[in-house]
Write a protein that holds these residues in place. Structure first.
Motif, short mmCIF file in Angstrom:
data_model
loop_
_atom_site.label_atom_id
_atom_site.label_comp_id
_atom_site.label_asym_id
_atom_site.label_seq_id
_atom_site.Cartn_x
_atom_site.Cartn_y
_atom_site.Cartn_z
N THR A 1 1.28 -0.92 -0.07
CA THR A 1 -0.06 -0.28 -0.14
C THR A 1 0.86 1.01 0.18
O THR A 1 0.37 2.64 0.85
N ALA A 2 2.37 1.29 -0.64
CA ALA A 2 3.30 2.53 -0.43
C ALA A 2 3.29 3.08 -1.86
O ALA A 2 3.53 4.25 -1.80
N GLY A 3 2.48 2.60 -2.92
CA GLY A 3 2.04 2.90 -3.75
C GLY A 3 3.98 3.25 -4.55
O GLY A 3 3.32 4.37 -5.16
N LEU A 4 4.61 2.40 -4.55
CA LEU A 4 6.00 1.92 -5.19
C LEU A 4 6.14 1.11 -6.26
O LEU A 4 6.63 0.68 -6.97
N HIS A 5 4.03 0.59 -6.59
CA HIS A 5 3.99 -0.28 -7.17
C HIS A 5 4.54 -0.19 -9.03
O HIS A 5 4.23 -1.53 -10.07
N GLY B 1 -1.47 -1.45 -4.37
CA GLY B 1 -1.21 -2.03 -5.79
C GLY B 1 0.19 -2.15 -5.34
O GLY B 1 1.42 -2.29 -5.19
N TYR B 2 0.49 -3.37 -6.12
CA TYR B 2 1.53 -5.02 -5.79
C TYR B 2 2.75 -4.41 -6.33
O TYR B 2 3.09 -3.94 -7.74
N ASP C 1 -5.06 -6.39 -10.88
CA ASP C 1 -6.04 -6.05 -11.01
C ASP C 1 -7.12 -7.21 -10.21
O ASP C 1 -7.78 -7.88 -11.17
N ARG C 2 -7.28 -7.36 -9.39
CA ARG C 2 -8.30 -7.84 -8.68
C ARG C 2 -8.64 -7.50 -6.98
O ARG C 2 -8.07 -6.90 -6.35
#
Length: 380
Positions: free
Chosen positions: A107-111, A146-147, A282-283
């Protein structure tokens, strides 16, 4: 019906038309006892797969670092919720309060920095590139999902090195792999280790296009000797299953003292991020601290109990998990890379068959499973 007849039949079905895998290793352990150990097919180099062959298992390796971080948390060397900029002030991407928890729950947004392209960057420049990774506009740290295939786990590896003042490869070997007896698992090899094991290293084959091609770079010394805890680990199905058996034993209050206590390990292996739509996967899915949880949401099918936890790698070419309700640990390596839809069908079908076979062994009633039907041909 003979032991594991459904599982082996399902595996034979997958090999039938030679379009969905080249080789496979499957290991299942119950209560630490190895009940199934199968190796079939081609290692990607024209030779039969052996049970002790080693493959690059990509993101399936992530939980190994998670266990080491759990140890550091238990020892008080770091916490889940302190800002990481305290330890890694040179990384600009951490300046807005990113924590260990954010990285481990994706959930850090570094994906937006993906794994294989990152490997094309010169190693000496990667830290600077990771530092500049930007979060999407409007990203809610700790909430949006975002994984992070690469950047998040590289940062966690640098954190461990900073705290311990020791190379991550050495730490993983001394603190996790050797104590658990995982001699065929590597997160970075030395030159001597590479020379010793390279005859046993197989390769994945990309089957998503017309024909197929072996990913020979996976066998190169540069790639094998790089310490990449995000998606660059090497292992086989035996070691993957043994790893999860060790976690189950520890969660039950037994097991190896090299692992964190049951209380701390349990915190990592159960859901820490409630189901949220993941923009990369995407899930809608849940996550623990470095582990996939609620595995049905991660396309493991309905054969895993709700308390199961594990991880998969590179379009499902490898995966491993533990099911506490069955005392079950499973490690699987497929060296055929196919599209997500077919990879998930393959995994669900295999695990459903394995679940029914385990029910038979336990003497419980299982539903009859329909014979596999030939799948229609997909354009790829």
């Amino acid at each position: 019906m003979s032991e594991f007849a459904r599982t082996l039949e399902r595996l034979d079905f997958e090999f039938e038309d030679d379009r969905f895998m080249r080789g496979a290793q499957i290991v299942a352990e119950v209560g630490g006892e190895r009940l199934l150990d199968v190796a079939r097919g081609d290692n990607g180099l024209g030779k039969p797969v052996e049970p002790d062959d080693i493959f690059r298992v990509y993101c399936t390796i992530k939980p190994f670092l998670a266990v080491l971080i759990a140890r550091l948390v238990e020892e008080g060397a770091c916490t889940l919720d302190e800002p990481l900029a305290t330890h890694l002030p040179d990384l600009r991407c951490l300046e807005d309060g990113v924590t260990v928890r954010h990285l481990m729950t994706h959930t850090a947004g570094l994906h937006q920095m993906m794994g294989l392209p990152a490997e094309l960057i010169a190693p000496a420049k990667r830290r600077a590139v990771v530092s500049r990774v930007a979060k999407p506009v409007g990203w809610r740290i700790g909430q949006s999902a975002g994984y992070s295939e690469y950047a998040g786990w590289q940062i966690l590896g640098w954190l461990v090195e900073t705290i311990a003042d020791r190379p991550l490869r050495e730490l993983m070997r001394a603190e996790v792999l050797e104590p658990l007896g995982l001699s065929d698992t590597f997160i970075g090899m030395t030159h001597d280790e590479y020379v010793r094991v390279v005859p046993r290293i197989g390769v994945n084959c990309d089957l998503r296009h017309l024909g197929s091609f072996p990913m020979l770079f996976e066998r190169s010394e540069r790639v094998c000797t790089e310490t990449n805890p995000a998606h660059g680990g090497y292992a086989n199905a035996r070691d993957l299953a043994s790893f999860y058996s060790a976690l189950l034993a520890r969660l039950a209050g037994r097991g190896n003292d090299a692992l964190p206590s049951a209380a701390v390990l349990g915190q990592f292996c159960r859901t820490a991020r409630e189901p949220e739509f993941d923009v990369v996967l995407d899930r809608v899915c849940a996550y623990g601290l470095g582990f996939m949880t609620r595995l049905e949401q991660h396309a493991f099918g309905d054969g895993c109990s709700p308390s199961s936890f594990g991880h998969s790698g590179h379009v499902g070419t490898s995966f491993a998990f533990a099911d506490p309700e069955r005392s079950l640990a499973v490690g699987v390596v497929f060296n055929g890379i196919i599209d997500y839809e077919m990879a998930f069908i393959r995994r669900r079908g295999l695990l459903r068959a394995l679940s029914r076979d385990l029910d038979d062994l336990a003497g419980t009633t299982s539903e009859p499973v329909a014979e596999p039907q030939r799948r229609r041909r997909f354009r790829r």
